[in-house]
Every structure is written in C-alpha cells, then in structure tokens.
Design an enzyme around this catalytic site. Structure first.
Site, short mmCIF file in Angstrom:
data_model
loop_
_atom_site.label_atom_id
_atom_site.label_comp_id
_atom_site.label_asym_id
_atom_site.label_seq_id
_atom_site.Cartn_x
_atom_site.Cartn_y
_atom_site.Cartn_z
N PRO A 2 0.84 -1.22 0.00
CG PRO A 2 -0.68 -1.54 1.73
CD PRO A 2 0.61 -2.05 1.18
CD GLU A 3 4.08 2.88 -2.52
OE1 GLU A 3 4.33 3.91 -1.85
OE2 GLU A 3 4.92 2.01 -2.73
#
Ligand SMILES: [Zn+2]
Length: 269
Positions: A2-3
C-alpha cells in the site's frame, strides 16, 4: 505494498464509520506484527475515536488521551464490517465500536503495525519525517535548498522520507517522467525551475491516484474484498521495452538505489 494514495483512500473509507464512536472491544489474535502490539492498547476500551488522520503512510486514530497508529506494512488492509463475521487466518486485530461496526485488520505477511502512544511526538516512527507531498510545505524552493551539497540521484532523493514522505517507487518514476527529468540526475544539478516542474508532477500524480481510489471505497464494505490498488494508466512504470507515449522510443529500465526505475531517455533530460 500500500502506497500513500491507498492509505489516504483507506482513511477516507473508514472515517465515517469510526469518527465519534466509542471503542467497545479490541481483539488481538496475533500481537506479533512488525513490532509487537503493546498490551496497553486495551486501554482504548471505552474511549471515543475523535478523528482519523494520516501522516505519511500511518493511519492515526485520535482518542481523547491516546493515539492508535496503524501501518499497513507490505500486505495489510483494513475493512469495515457491518455485521460480525468469523475471523480468517490472517485477521489479526478487530476493533468493535458501539454502533456494532467492526474494523478488521488483515495482514498475511505481518509487516504492518499497531502502535499505542500517549502523544504523537513520542512515536519514533513519526519523527524526522519530511513534509506531506500534498501540503503547501512541499515547494520547489524547499526541495532546491535540501538538494544543495547532495549528490544522490533525484529519484533516490524524492523517495527519501526525510525529504518528503509518500513518494513511492511507482510515483517517483511517473513524476519524473511528467517533469521530463532523467531519474539518474544528481540532485545538485537540478535548477529551481526543474524542481517547480517536479513538485507540480508529484502533486498531480498522487492526487490523481487518490481520486481514482475514491471509486474503490465500496470495497471497504465487502466481506471478502480487499481495498483495490489502483489500476491507473502508468506512463513509464513497468513499461520497459514498450514505446514511450510521447516520442515512441523504447522505455528503459534500470536499478537506482536497488529500486526498479523506468524512464524515457529522449523525453527525460
Ligand atoms: Zn519519450
């Protein structure tokens, strides 16, 4: 992994269900995450969630006297369950609220974390972080001044959390393409004008991704769904050997600071 856009989307997705709700119960099935979950977290029982915020890739649940700080690590995700559902193997933490909603944390690789703190400035993970990329603190002048006397490639520089947070590998390649800057350039050779182009590009690429993430918000309510990571149209990332959309030259790939980097050597100077 997840960014920042996925974390921001997660924040927006869970916020309406959590804000103003009192925590009825916390269930920790597996405390061994990246850092062990402190037993002190059970002090959250009976506390109200005043707000849900984000700093870098950390989600911050603000309670009257404490903070719960969640990081999704490599494979973590949060879901909102409107009805109780049996926990599966990797469902490590549940937060049950007075409205019956359960916030469920799932993390197969267990690189995520749930930290408990009295104050945010007690949290070492949050110290020394650079500005938020979408805030007014990220300016060309700021980057330009930080870049003097530094000799690292610009791509490594913008991925450094001490300089600016949340510019992950994909977004770094995409932003440099948009700003027409070669990722190998040493930071101290960039002009203020180039930093202006780069700041515009970083903000554009990240906000676009968050905007697209908005369409996946419904996933937070699906019992078996995970937040969808965004299938956005990438200009260079993962496109080595394919043609540049602007000049038809083959996109190159190269490791910079051990990270795969994609760029067009004609468009990016
Ligand atoms: Zn090109």
């Amino acid at each position: 992994m997840p960014e920042l856009p996925e974390v921001e989307t997660t924040k927006r997705g869970i916020l309406p269900y959590l804000k103003g709700q009192t925590i009825k119960q916390i269930v920790v099935r597996q405390p061994k995450l990246r850092w062990p979950i402190s037993e002190a977290i059970f002090n959250a029982h009976g506390q109200e969630i005043l707000d849900v915020k984000r700093r870098a890739k950390y989600l911050l649940l603000q309670l009257p006297n404490n903070w719960i700080i969640i990081h999704l690590g490599m494979s973590g995700s949060l879901r909102v369950l409107l009805n109780p559902q049996q926990a599966a193997k990797h469902d490590h933490v549940d937060l049950t609220l007075e409205n019956g909603v359960i916030l469920r944390y799932t993390d197969p690789r267990r690189f995520g974390s749930w930290l408990w703190a009295k104050k945010l400035d007690h949290v070492t993970q949050l110290l020394h972080l650079g500005p938020e990329p979408l805030s007014d603190e990220l300016t060309a002048k700021y980057l330009f001044s930080k870049a003097q006397n530094r000799h690292v490639p610009i791509k490594t520089f913008i991925m450094d959390n001490h300089i600016v947070v949340g510019v992950g590998n994909i977004y770094a390649s995409e932003s440099l393409f948009m700003a027409k800057i070669n990722p190998n350039r040493k930071v101290n050779t960039l002009s203020l004008f180039e930093f202006e182009q780069l700041v515009i590009a970083i903000k554009h690429v990240l906000s676009k991704s968050i905007e697209q993430g908005g369409t996946t918000l419904k996933d937070f309510l699906q019992s078996d769904g995970k937040p969808g990571y965004f299938a956005q149209k990438l200009q260079v990332y993962g496109r080595d050997g394919e043609k540049c959309y602007l000049c038809q030259t083959e996109i190159k790939s190269q490791k910079i600071g051990q990270r795969n980097t994609f760029y067009c050597e004609i468009c990016q100077k």
